[in-house]
Design a protein around this motif. Structure first.
Motif, PDB file in Angstrom:
ATOM      1  N   VAL A 112      -5.521  -3.972   1.720  1.00 58.16           N
ATOM      2  CA  VAL A 112      -5.643  -2.651   1.105  1.00 58.16           C
ATOM      3  C   VAL A 112      -6.000  -1.605   2.155  1.00 58.16           C
ATOM      4  N   ARG A 113      -6.954  -1.923   2.984  1.00 59.07           N
ATOM      5  CA  ARG A 113      -7.374  -0.954   4.008  1.00 59.07           C
ATOM      6  C   ARG A 113      -6.238  -0.666   4.990  1.00 59.07           C
ATOM      7  N   ALA A 114      -5.531  -1.693   5.404  1.00 53.08           N
ATOM      8  CA  ALA A 114      -4.435  -1.502   6.358  1.00 53.08           C
ATOM      9  C   ALA A 114      -3.323  -0.645   5.758  1.00 53.08           C
ATOM     10  N   LEU A 115      -3.010  -0.853   4.479  1.00 50.82           N
ATOM     11  CA  LEU A 115      -1.960  -0.061   3.847  1.00 50.82           C
ATOM     12  C   LEU A 115      -2.382   1.393   3.699  1.00 50.82           C
ATOM     13  N   ARG A 116      -3.655   1.619   3.447  1.00 52.16           N
ATOM     14  CA  ARG A 116      -4.129   3.005   3.357  1.00 52.16           C
ATOM     15  C   ARG A 116      -3.989   3.727   4.692  1.00 52.16           C
ATOM     16  N   ARG A 117      -4.043   2.972   5.769  1.00 56.92           N
ATOM     17  CA  ARG A 117      -3.930   3.567   7.103  1.00 56.92           C
ATOM     18  C   ARG A 117      -2.515   3.479   7.658  1.00 56.92           C
ATOM     19  N   SER A 118      -1.585   2.868   6.913  1.00 58.08           N
ATOM     20  CA  SER A 118      -0.229   2.662   7.396  1.00 58.08           C
ATOM     21  C   SER A 118       0.495   3.996   7.590  1.00 58.08           C
ATOM     22  N   PRO A 119       1.126   4.225   8.749  1.00 58.11           N
ATOM     23  CA  PRO A 119       1.880   5.471   8.957  1.00 58.11           C
ATOM     24  C   PRO A 119       2.997   5.667   7.941  1.00 58.11           C
ATOM     25  N   VAL A 120       3.667   4.581   7.549  1.00 54.53           N
ATOM     26  CA  VAL A 120       4.755   4.715   6.577  1.00 54.53           C
ATOM     27  C   VAL A 120       4.204   5.147   5.220  1.00 54.53           C
ATOM     28  N   GLN A 121       3.089   4.539   4.792  1.00 55.48           N
ATOM     29  CA  GLN A 121       2.498   4.937   3.522  1.00 55.48           C
ATOM     30  C   GLN A 121       2.054   6.395   3.552  1.00 55.48           C
ATOM     31  N   ARG A 122       1.522   6.829   4.680  1.00 55.63           N
ATOM     32  CA  ARG A 122       1.103   8.228   4.796  1.00 55.63           C
ATOM     33  C   ARG A 122       2.296   9.164   4.694  1.00 55.63           C
ATOM     34  N   LEU A 123       3.428   8.767   5.296  1.00 54.40           N
ATOM     35  CA  LEU A 123       4.625   9.603   5.208  1.00 54.40           C
ATOM     36  C   LEU A 123       5.128   9.684   3.769  1.00 54.40           C
ATOM     37  N   ILE A 124       5.095   8.565   3.056  1.00 58.31           N
ATOM     38  CA  ILE A 124       5.535   8.585   1.655  1.00 58.31           C
ATOM     39  C   ILE A 124       4.627   9.491   0.831  1.00 58.31           C
ATOM     40  N   ASP A 235      11.846   4.490  -9.905  1.00 52.68           N
ATOM     41  CA  ASP A 235      11.116   3.232  -9.735  1.00 52.68           C
ATOM     42  C   ASP A 235      10.460   3.164  -8.350  1.00 52.68           C
ATOM     43  N   ALA A 236      11.236   3.527  -7.327  1.00 52.80           N
ATOM     44  CA  ALA A 236      10.687   3.472  -5.975  1.00 52.80           C
ATOM     45  C   ALA A 236       9.613   4.534  -5.758  1.00 52.80           C
ATOM     46  N   ARG A 237       9.839   5.726  -6.332  1.00 54.16           N
ATOM     47  CA  ARG A 237       8.910   6.836  -6.135  1.00 54.16           C
ATOM     48  C   ARG A 237       7.539   6.525  -6.718  1.00 54.16           C
ATOM     49  N   HIS A 238       7.500   5.775  -7.803  1.00 56.64           N
ATOM     50  CA  HIS A 238       6.233   5.512  -8.471  1.00 56.64           C
ATOM     51  C   HIS A 238       5.632   4.163  -8.080  1.00 56.64           C
ATOM     52  N   ARG A 239       6.208   3.506  -7.094  1.00 57.22           N
ATOM     53  CA  ARG A 239       5.607   2.270  -6.603  1.00 57.22           C
ATOM     54  C   ARG A 239       4.406   2.621  -5.727  1.00 57.22           C
ATOM     55  N   ASP A 240       3.251   2.116  -6.085  1.00 58.01           N
ATOM     56  CA  ASP A 240       2.014   2.382  -5.348  1.00 58.01           C
ATOM     57  C   ASP A 240       1.639   1.108  -4.597  1.00 58.01           C
ATOM     58  N   ALA A 241       1.978   1.061  -3.309  1.00 59.87           N
ATOM     59  CA  ALA A 241       1.768  -0.163  -2.526  1.00 59.87           C
ATOM     60  C   ALA A 241       0.295  -0.520  -2.428  1.00 59.87           C
ATOM     61  N   VAL A 242      -0.568   0.486  -2.310  1.00 60.01           N
ATOM     62  CA  VAL A 242      -1.999   0.218  -2.184  1.00 60.01           C
ATOM     63  C   VAL A 242      -2.544  -0.374  -3.478  1.00 60.01           C
ATOM     64  N   ALA A 243      -2.157   0.205  -4.617  1.00 59.18           N
ATOM     65  CA  ALA A 243      -2.623  -0.319  -5.906  1.00 59.18           C
ATOM     66  C   ALA A 243      -2.090  -1.725  -6.140  1.00 59.18           C
ATOM     67  N   GLU A 244      -0.838  -1.976  -5.748  1.00 64.44           N
ATOM     68  CA  GLU A 244      -0.280  -3.318  -5.883  1.00 64.44           C
ATOM     69  C   GLU A 244      -1.083  -4.326  -5.064  1.00 64.44           C
ATOM     70  N   ALA A 245      -1.436  -3.949  -3.847  1.00 57.83           N
ATOM     71  CA  ALA A 245      -2.206  -4.848  -2.988  1.00 57.83           C
ATOM     72  C   ALA A 245      -3.585  -5.110  -3.576  1.00 57.83           C
ATOM     73  N   ALA A 246      -4.205  -4.076  -4.132  1.00 56.28           N
ATOM     74  CA  ALA A 246      -5.546  -4.236  -4.698  1.00 56.28           C
ATOM     75  C   ALA A 246      -5.543  -5.147  -5.913  1.00 56.28           C
TER      76      ALA A 246
END
Length: 376
Positions: A112-124, A235-246
């Motif tokens: 979770v922490r790594a995804l919050r800091r991920s450059p790709v996630q920040r760009l999205i 579907d892709a726009r509303h995918r929350d990678a951080v929430a999925e990981a948590a």
């Protein structure tokens, strides 16, 4: 406060790690224990009022071995935990015992922490916050700057191989996968209508070079007219990678790890074919399926990113059900051709023969002034 020397079972543990070529301090062992990653030693009574001593268990040695081999950049324990997790279950380099699993809660927290800091996630997230053309321009500028630091895409391995074997050919330049990734981030994050079907198709053809661009442009423009492209992007726009990981379970994350290993293995074979790895029937079958599906850039990307820092992005990708389905298909292919992946027809000592042939091919392609491979 001065650090004291290790004693008892810790001293034995450090000695065993040193025998395996791993240098670890007593302070680091204690740091791992405070993070609940390394178990404390059980104690055994000496009897007759003589007290007790700590006992070193094999499991503790294997856990310390895994931690020592997984130490990440900046000594961040969360990076270390993810690197450990990606190796868990595979044979350990020294003992050949399976690498033990790290505590799942530590893995999930690190993910979770790594995804919050991920450059790709920040760009999205930046794309999702865009309100006008100026925000969109800033998104593209930021995405270009971030992705320029990543390894670029490779050309198709078949054409790379031909160029390396033919002195008259130049190695073909790679397709524009970075620009495709920028468009894909924009397509996922920006509101509907901001990215055209043509740009979405450009993203896909940049990422999947073997798909004919004009076919995708026509398909996505038709989908845009029919409204199905908006649903796909919704579907892709509303995918929350951080929430999925948590919210992921240990079973779900373990499946994602297996998918990552499958994609990474296929990506390595796919890429190494372009670097003159001797061909086999099994490898040809894997490459043909990858080209048929148009997922060369995905599998090569996973193979390149299977490291400590990028492990979080790889696991997040492989939690996606579409990627998981791709992993299942490729795993079936690997299983069906298991005896033909590293063996050429008529060879018995497959791995050694393959490596010898590979070294000879690299030496031959290096030119007449190359140094010969060292003798055995």
């Amino acid at each position: 406060m001065p650090r004291t020397a290790a004693a008892g079972a810790d001293r034995d543990l450090l000695e065993q790690l040193q025998e395996r070529g791993l240098r670890v301090s007593a302070a680091r062992l204690e740091r791992w224990r405070r993070a609940d990653l390394l178990p404390r030693h059980p104690r055994r009574g000496l009897g007759r009022g003589r007290g007790s001593v700590s006992v070193l268990e094999l499991r503790t040695v294997e856990i310390a071995d895994a931690l020592a081999r997984s130490i990440g950049q900046g000594k961040d324990l969360r990076v270390t935990v993810l690197a450990w997790y990606m190796r868990a279950g595979t044979p350990a380099p020294h003992s050949r015992q399976p690498v033990p699993e790290p505590p799942f809660e530590a893995v999930r927290g690190a993910l979770v922490r790594a995804l919050r800091r991920s450059p790709v996630q920040r760009l999205i997230e930046q794309a999702r916050r865009a309100k006008d053309d100026a925000d969109t321009d800033r998104l593209y500028t930021a995405a270009d700057r971030v992705l320029a630091r990543w390894p670029g895409p490779f050309g198709h391995p078949g054409r790379m191989r031909e160029a390396l074997l033919d002195d008259d050919q130049d190695v073909p330049p790679p397709r524009g996968g970075q620009r495709g990734m920028v468009h894909l981030i924009a397509a996922v994050g920006l509101p509907p209508g901001e990215v055209s079907g043509e740009s979405f198709a450009e993203a896909m053809t940049g990422l999947f070079p073997e798909i004919a661009p004009h076919q995708l442009v026509e398909a996505y423009e038709e989908a845009e007219r029919a409204g199905t492209l908006i649903r796909l992007r919704h579907d892709a726009r509303h995918r929350d990678a951080v929430a999925e990981a948590a919210a992921t379970t240990s079973e779900e994350l373990a499946r994602a790890r297996e998918v990552a290993r499958t994609l990474g293995a296929c990506g390595s074979m796919y890429l190494l074919h372009g670097m003159l790895l001797p061909d086999t029937p099994g490898q040809r079958a894997v490459r043909a399926r990858i080209d048929e599906l148009g997922v060369g850039e995905i599998v090569v990307g996973v193979a390149q990113s299977f490291g400590k820092v990028a492990a979080a992005d790889v696991l997040s990708l492989c939690l996606d059900p579409y990627i998981a389905l791709l992993g299942e298909q490729l795993q079936t292919l690997l299983t069906d051709h298991a005896d033909q992946l590293l063996r050429r027809p008529g060879e018995l000592d497959s791995a050694k023969d393959l490596m010898d042939a590979w070294l000879a091919a690299i030496h031959a392609a290096s030119g007449p002034h190359a140094q010969p491979p060292p003798p055995e």
